[in-house]
Design a protein around this motif. Sequence first.
Motif, PDB file in Angstrom:
ATOM      1  N   LYS A  58       0.875  -1.108   0.073  1.00 29.73           N
ATOM      2  CA  LYS A  58      -0.011  -0.005  -0.016  1.00 29.73           C
ATOM      3  C   LYS A  58       1.125   1.266  -0.014  1.00 29.73           C
ATOM      4  N   ALA A  59       1.931   1.108   0.782  1.00 30.41           N
ATOM      5  CA  ALA A  59       2.859   2.371   0.648  1.00 30.41           C
ATOM      6  C   ALA A  59       3.144   2.747  -0.646  1.00 30.41           C
ATOM      7  N   ALA A  60       3.509   2.148  -1.457  1.00 31.78           N
ATOM      8  CA  ALA A  60       4.117   2.524  -2.806  1.00 31.78           C
ATOM      9  C   ALA A  60       2.990   3.141  -3.384  1.00 31.78           C
ATOM     10  N   PHE A  61       1.650   3.210  -3.114  1.00 29.17           N
ATOM     11  CA  PHE A  61       0.743   4.155  -3.879  1.00 29.17           C
ATOM     12  C   PHE A  61       0.500   5.503  -3.120  1.00 29.17           C
ATOM     13  N   ALA A  62       1.177   5.663  -1.989  1.00 32.22           N
ATOM     14  CA  ALA A  62       1.248   6.794  -1.490  1.00 32.22           C
ATOM     15  C   ALA A  62       2.396   7.679  -2.150  1.00 32.22           C
ATOM     16  N   LEU A  63       1.865   8.549  -2.874  1.00 31.01           N
ATOM     17  CA  LEU A  63       2.780   9.415  -3.743  1.00 31.01           C
ATOM     18  C   LEU A  63       3.237  10.896  -3.311  1.00 31.01           C
ATOM     19  N   PRO A  64       4.454  11.371  -3.734  1.00 34.03           N
ATOM     20  CA  PRO A  64       4.886  12.501  -3.341  1.00 34.03           C
ATOM     21  C   PRO A  64       3.558  13.417  -3.963  1.00 34.03           C
ATOM     22  N   LYS A  65       3.556  14.661  -3.164  1.00 34.90           N
ATOM     23  CA  LYS A  65       2.511  15.554  -3.391  1.00 34.90           C
ATOM     24  C   LYS A  65       2.555  15.997  -4.946  1.00 34.90           C
TER      25      LYS A  65
END
Lengths: 275, 275
Positions: A261-268
């Motif tokens: 899941k963390a990989a889908f948390a993108l930089p702003k």
Amino acid sequence: MELWYTEKQTEDFGITAKIKETLVTEKTDFQDLAMIDTAEWGRMLVLDGMVMTTVRDEFVYHEMVAHPALVTHPNPKNVLVVGGGDGGVIREVLKHPKVEKAVLVEIDGKVIEYSKKYLPEIAGELDNPRVEVIVNDGYMHIHDHKNTYDVIMVDSTEPVGPAVELFTKGFYQGIYDALKEDGIFVAQTDNPWFKADLIQTVNRDVREIFPIVRVYGANIPTYPSGLWTFTMGSKKYDPLQVEEASIPEFETKYYTPRLHKAAFALPKFVEDLVK
Amino acid sequence: MELWYTEKQTEDFGITAKIKETLVTEKTDFQDLAMIDTAEWGRMLVLDGMVMTTVRDEFVYHEMVAHPALVTHPNPKNVLVVGGGDGGVIREVLKHPKVEKAVLVEIDGKVIEYSKKYLPEIAGELDNPRVEVIVNDGYMHIHDHKNTYDVIMVDSTEPVGPAVELFTKGFYQGIYDALKEDGIFVAQTDNPWFKADLIQTVNRDVREIFPIVRVYGANIPTYPSGLWTFTMGSKKYDPLQVEEASIPEFETKYYTPRLHKAAFALPKFVEDLVK
């Protein structure tokens, strides 16, 4: 005498790697191909002047193409890889026992031939009995195989040369039609530092076709900017709904259940491109 | 005529950037300093032959040094930045209204001077009334200020030249003592592709001093490998216990509430270095 491979990743910026030995330089029917042994990254496959893979960091790209989609789909029996003639994605796909058949459709037979010869760590599973290797145009293959695959992975070069058509809306529609009713596709979609427009265009096109669209990232040191994106289009299953505890164990060097899941948390600034 | 800045990030690998103009090259009392205007990244500060910051990608590093710790600490009134003479971390620290005072201790006054002159987007907040700038040895400052700070950030160069002592166990013990009883510290700890040993050593040392130790990463295109790590040591608060919904809004280009926890989900080969 020192020889260095220098790649201009943009007009004004690049990487440079010390060469131990140049093994192949050849103009194939489709592209310029080079196989170089570098001091830092080991053997390196270069197509049209762009690093495709290196022995030292290949695991990041290959794991991150294969695992997020295969973990999201509950029963990925039939998998298609478009491109990916080095065999790295196929190797990762085979780590999933539910996969009964993995088809590789690579347009350039020379990529397969030289990868088998010089990159056995990467290409070794291309001879696995669960794998079918087809040397053909992926675009054509997609259009000839409706309602066939559970998961389709697009492991293409950048949108220059033979890969141009693999970044068109028509291709994504073809993928949609080649997938079964609960299918998932994933494509490498370049980097947000130098190719923001490409990521936006692909995202817009895929959103018009697939109900669930997610973008994730991974660090690949030998690719431009070191931050690579992947775009996933899904008919039914959402990768963000996968429970960490439900992810089966398999051997990796980059992907982990926690990273899923963390990989889908993108930089702003990347999130802003695809929202 | 084209001039290019080429940095060997290892003996065998590097980056190369087209130069528009070389603004400064100077041997300060502590290090070689260059300020270059590059075509791809804008102005670039180089110390001892290593890119410290560029106008285009500086936000990643500066946000990711400052925000994870400041969001984790419930009341960060007094903040110390060791190094960081370009002012970028200070700019991010000031986005947190709970911070009453931010002290910058930079050993090399020339870094401050040239950053103010050539990097006003980055250094502009060094004159903010909430900021105290001290030109001194961070190691000495730490040892002269027991039980003083809520959060300490170590924004150092690599462990060569003046920064060597900033990677020693004695320094981390000094930081522990300079923090209040619920203090948090964070340090940049280089990249896992070329400096795995450093990350392991720092992690081991910090674990012997702080009860809570966490490592997180960020993509910085102009830093070696593009994947940078940060090590956080905390006396009481765990960054992984921060609720996403509790994170206040402030303007960023990289950090997001969703990314807060995700940044701590490390690639498997990095996780293995620090477990």
